[in-house]
Design a protein around this motif. Structure first.
Motif, PDB file in Angstrom:
ATOM      1  N   PRO A  70       0.807  -1.226   0.000  1.00 27.58           N
ATOM      2  CA  PRO A  70       0.000   0.000   0.000  1.00 27.58           C
ATOM      3  C   PRO A  70       0.837   1.272   0.000  1.00 27.58           C
ATOM      4  CG  PRO A  70      -0.981  -1.620   1.463  1.00 27.58           C
ATOM      5  CD  PRO A  70       0.320  -2.197   1.011  1.00 27.58           C
ATOM      6  N   ALA A  71       1.996   1.251   0.641  1.00 29.97           N
ATOM      7  CA  ALA A  71       2.842   2.445   0.656  1.00 29.97           C
ATOM      8  C   ALA A  71       3.291   2.826  -0.754  1.00 29.97           C
ATOM      9  CB  ALA A  71       4.054   2.218   1.553  1.00 29.97           C
ATOM     10  N   LEU A  72       3.531   1.838  -1.615  1.00 32.67           N
ATOM     11  CA  LEU A  72       3.920   2.117  -2.995  1.00 32.67           C
ATOM     12  C   LEU A  72       2.741   2.691  -3.777  1.00 32.67           C
ATOM     13  CD1 LEU A  72       5.771   2.051  -5.431  1.00 32.67           C
ATOM     14  CD2 LEU A  72       5.282  -0.398  -5.675  1.00 32.67           C
ATOM     15  N   ILE A  90     -12.187  12.227  -9.225  1.00 27.92           N
ATOM     16  CA  ILE A  90     -11.306  11.230  -9.835  1.00 27.92           C
ATOM     17  C   ILE A  90     -11.655   9.810  -9.381  1.00 27.92           C
ATOM     18  CG2 ILE A  90      -9.527  11.483  -8.045  1.00 27.92           C
ATOM     19  CD1 ILE A  90      -7.442  10.976 -10.318  1.00 27.92           C
ATOM     20  N   GLU A  91     -11.621   8.910 -10.325  1.00 25.56           N
ATOM     21  CA  GLU A  91     -11.830   7.477 -10.066  1.00 25.56           C
ATOM     22  C   GLU A  91     -10.460   6.805 -10.029  1.00 25.56           C
ATOM     23  OE1 GLU A  91     -14.746   4.858 -12.489  1.00 25.56           O
ATOM     24  OE2 GLU A  91     -12.766   4.482 -13.361  1.00 25.56           O
ATOM     25  N   ILE A  92     -10.170   6.097  -8.931  1.00 24.08           N
ATOM     26  CA  ILE A  92      -8.887   5.386  -8.806  1.00 24.08           C
ATOM     27  C   ILE A  92      -9.192   3.914  -8.540  1.00 24.08           C
ATOM     28  CG2 ILE A  92      -6.678   5.242  -7.614  1.00 24.08           C
ATOM     29  CD1 ILE A  92      -6.949   8.153  -6.835  1.00 24.08           C
ATOM     30  N   THR A  93      -8.929   3.093  -9.539  1.00 28.82           N
ATOM     31  CA  THR A  93      -9.276   1.669  -9.508  1.00 28.82           C
ATOM     32  C   THR A  93      -8.033   0.819  -9.344  1.00 28.82           C
ATOM     33  OG1 THR A  93     -11.156   2.055 -10.994  1.00 28.82           O
ATOM     34  CG2 THR A  93     -10.384  -0.219 -10.791  1.00 28.82           C
ATOM     35  N   ASN A 105      -5.132  -6.241   2.932  1.00 24.63           N
ATOM     36  CA  ASN A 105      -4.609  -4.907   2.637  1.00 24.63           C
ATOM     37  C   ASN A 105      -5.676  -3.941   2.134  1.00 24.63           C
ATOM     38  OD1 ASN A 105      -1.897  -5.322   3.308  1.00 24.63           O
ATOM     39  ND2 ASN A 105      -1.407  -6.164   1.288  1.00 24.63           N
ATOM     40  N   PHE A 106      -6.920  -4.393   1.974  1.00 31.55           N
ATOM     41  CA  PHE A 106      -7.926  -3.561   1.307  1.00 31.55           C
ATOM     42  C   PHE A 106      -8.174  -2.239   2.045  1.00 31.55           C
ATOM     43  CE2 PHE A 106     -10.314  -7.134  -1.183  1.00 31.55           C
ATOM     44  CZ  PHE A 106      -9.214  -7.259  -2.017  1.00 31.55           C
ATOM     45  N   HIS A 107      -8.291  -2.287   3.361  1.00 31.40           N
ATOM     46  CA  HIS A 107      -8.552  -1.050   4.094  1.00 31.40           C
ATOM     47  C   HIS A 107      -7.363  -0.095   3.998  1.00 31.40           C
ATOM     48  CE1 HIS A 107     -12.464  -1.956   5.890  1.00 31.40           C
ATOM     49  NE2 HIS A 107     -12.047  -3.208   6.018  1.00 31.40           N
ATOM     50  N   ASP A 108      -6.141  -0.649   4.011  1.00 37.10           N
ATOM     51  CA  ASP A 108      -4.952   0.203   3.841  1.00 37.10           C
ATOM     52  C   ASP A 108      -4.920   0.807   2.440  1.00 37.10           C
ATOM     53  OD1 ASP A 108      -4.041  -0.205   6.423  1.00 37.10           O
ATOM     54  OD2 ASP A 108      -2.755  -1.896   5.865  1.00 37.10           O
ATOM     55  N   LEU A 109      -5.302   0.018   1.426  1.00 38.07           N
ATOM     56  CA  LEU A 109      -5.328   0.525   0.056  1.00 38.07           C
ATOM     57  C   LEU A 109      -6.381   1.622  -0.092  1.00 38.07           C
ATOM     58  CD1 LEU A 109      -4.917  -2.839  -1.876  1.00 38.07           C
ATOM     59  CD2 LEU A 109      -3.322  -0.912  -1.943  1.00 38.07           C
ATOM     60  N   ALA A 110      -7.508   1.460   0.583  1.00 33.65           N
ATOM     61  CA  ALA A 110      -8.542   2.496   0.530  1.00 33.65           C
ATOM     62  C   ALA A 110      -8.027   3.808   1.104  1.00 33.65           C
ATOM     63  CB  ALA A 110      -9.789   2.031   1.276  1.00 33.65           C
ATOM     64  N   ARG A 111      -7.200   3.728   2.124  1.00 30.98           N
ATOM     65  CA  ARG A 111      -6.660   4.949   2.722  1.00 30.98           C
ATOM     66  C   ARG A 111      -5.648   5.650   1.819  1.00 30.98           C
ATOM     67  NH1 ARG A 111      -7.746   2.097   7.695  1.00 30.98           N
ATOM     68  NH2 ARG A 111      -5.883   0.796   7.495  1.00 30.98           N
ATOM     69  N   THR A 112      -5.100   4.939   0.826  1.00 26.93           N
ATOM     70  CA  THR A 112      -4.160   5.566  -0.100  1.00 26.93           C
ATOM     71  C   THR A 112      -4.863   6.459  -1.111  1.00 26.93           C
ATOM     72  OG1 THR A 112      -4.207   3.843  -1.822  1.00 26.93           O
ATOM     73  CG2 THR A 112      -2.707   3.501   0.047  1.00 26.93           C
ATOM     74  N   GLY A 113      -6.176   6.301  -1.257  1.00 29.27           N
ATOM     75  CA  GLY A 113      -6.924   7.051  -2.266  1.00 29.27           C
ATOM     76  C   GLY A 113      -7.628   6.165  -3.266  1.00 29.27           C
ATOM     77  N   GLN A 150     -16.819  -3.351   2.213  1.00 29.25           N
ATOM     78  CA  GLN A 150     -16.671  -2.521   3.409  1.00 29.25           C
ATOM     79  C   GLN A 150     -15.625  -1.418   3.211  1.00 29.25           C
ATOM     80  OE1 GLN A 150     -16.076  -4.835   7.058  1.00 29.25           O
ATOM     81  NE2 GLN A 150     -17.014  -6.590   6.062  1.00 29.25           N
ATOM     82  N   ALA A 151     -14.578  -1.731   2.434  1.00 29.82           N
ATOM     83  CA  ALA A 151     -13.429  -0.820   2.334  1.00 29.82           C
ATOM     84  C   ALA A 151     -13.578   0.247   1.259  1.00 29.82           C
ATOM     85  CB  ALA A 151     -12.159  -1.628   2.087  1.00 29.82           C
ATOM     86  N   PHE A 152     -14.225  -0.099   0.130  1.00 32.92           N
ATOM     87  CA  PHE A 152     -14.227   0.787  -1.035  1.00 32.92           C
ATOM     88  C   PHE A 152     -15.638   1.268  -1.368  1.00 32.92           C
ATOM     89  CE2 PHE A 152     -10.702  -2.228  -1.557  1.00 32.92           C
ATOM     90  CZ  PHE A 152      -9.631  -1.348  -1.638  1.00 32.92           C
TER      91      PHE A 152
END
Length: 380
Positions: A70-72, A90-93, A105-113, A150-152
């Motif tokens: 997720p950091a990347l 903006i849509e980020i898929t 990692n889904f919740h962490d990925l959601a926090r990235t945008g 739940q995350a996205f």
């Protein structure tokens, strides 16, 4: 100018599926720091060529981009915003495999945008998943879908149909179950035997018999009727969505707007040119180190080629192609782009509609799209 989209390719997978011909590679180890540096450099090269236009969408594809730390993902999103700026909505898929490891990692990925995820469920039958070479089973896949919802804010998933031995009743039951999950977007892909895949070898040696064309057409019609009845009509030949839930990034491709492609094997269309990156990961890294970008091909496109590509992409859409708008883009007349006599004939057969200057393939004609395109597009 129209929307500008960014595609970022992550080429790595845990294993290679037997039907897959995408640019995916299995590696024991991935140097994340090296890939971050290379992708940022590749992005910087493109941003310098196409400045001053905000991004309407970003799409992380693969490969399996849900394997990215997720950091990347966060670093790449932040750099894209710094380089171009973002449209307000903006849509980020991000494409994801529905495994428990990646779902963690889904919740962490959601926090990235990331605000939209596309899950490769592929089937709701364990035996079929094994046949398709998938690493997850149905229970794991549905747990990942629940986590994703739940995350996205937006979730889509893929299913593959026209599998060997799959009956209409089997597919109807599977599709009915899939509709019960309540997602706003579903992609239904017919199993095709692609060159260079393990499935092609099995077909060539008689160990795999693909579904026949008539049965595939029946399954396709079932898709259309069930999805429309459920409020997810087809907006593209294989993609179904509730109104407003269409993939804006993919619509950029199909409407032949500009998009930037970075990462191994990524294609792009920008400033009337076609771009392609080196496919093999190691070759891509070497090219970036040598040249500051991963480009293998950068080629201006003639008006005739752009018209042909726009028609091939746009006629996949239920909305079709506005010929006057395409003429404005290319400088070609409608008569130079399409075969009028063929259009009249196909319209008479109910396979397309050419009213009001917009060319649209009819629901009846859509299963025959590959056969219709060479007849419609003028020899330009």
């Amino acid at each position: 100018m129209g929307p500008l989209a960014l595609y970022i390719h992550w080429p790595f997978c845990v294993s290679k599926c037997p039907y897959c011909d995408f640019n995916s590679h299995v590696r024991a180890q991935v140097d994340v720091a090296a890939w971050e540096s290379a992708l940022l450099a590749d992005m910087a090269h493109e941003a310098a060529l196409v400045p001053g236009r905000k991004l309407s969408s970003i799409f992380f594809g693969g490969g399996t981009p849900s394997l990215m730390p997720p950091a990347l993902v966060e670093r790449l999103i932040a750099e894209a915003e710094r380089r171009w700026g973002f449209a307000e909505d903006i849509e980020i898929t991000l494409e994801a495999n529905p495994s428990s490891v990646e779902a963690a990692n889904f919740h962490d990925l959601a926090r990235t945008g990331v605000n939209r995820v596309s899950l490769g469920l592929q089937s709701l039958d364990d035996q079929t998943l094994e046949f398709l070479g998938r690493a997850h089973d149905v229970e794991e896949g549905l747990a990942a879908l629940d986590t994703a919802q739940q995350a996205f804010g937006r979730v889509s998933f893929d299913l593959i149909y026209a599998r060997p031995g799959q009956s209409l009743d089997d597919w109807q039951a599977e599709l009915d179950r899939a509709l019960g999950f309540g997602t706003g977007h579903m992609s239904l892909y017919q199993l095709t035997i692609e060159p260079g895949t393990r499935f092609e070898t099995l077909v060539r040696t008689g160990k795999l018999i693909p579904a026949d064309d008539d049965h595939c057409a029946d399954l396709f019609e079932l898709n259309r009727s069930m999805m429309t009845a459920a409020g997810l009509p087809a907006y593209e030949i294989s993609n179904h969505a509730k109104p407003g839930q269409e993939s804006r990034h993919n619509l950029t491709y199909w409407r032949y707007e500009d998009y930037i492609g970075i990462g191994p094997g990524a294609h792009g269309r920008r400033l009337d040119s076609a771009t392609e990156r080196h496919k093999k990961p190691e070759n891509f890294l070497s090219a970036v180190e040598r040249n500051g970008n991963g480009l293998k091909v950068e080629q201006p496109l003639s008006a005739a080629t752009r018209a042909m590509e726009a028609l091939m992409m746009g006629l996949r859409l239920a909305e079709g192609v506005d010929l006057a708008a395409l003429s404005d883009k290319t400088g070609l007349t409608a008569a130079q782009m399409v075969d009028g006599a063929a259009i009249d004939q196909l319209a008479g057969l109910g396979l397309l509609d050419a009213a009001g200057g917009r060319l649209m393939i009819s629901p009846r004609g859509m299963p025959l799209l590959d056969a219709l395109l060479p007849k419609i597009i003028a020899d330009i």
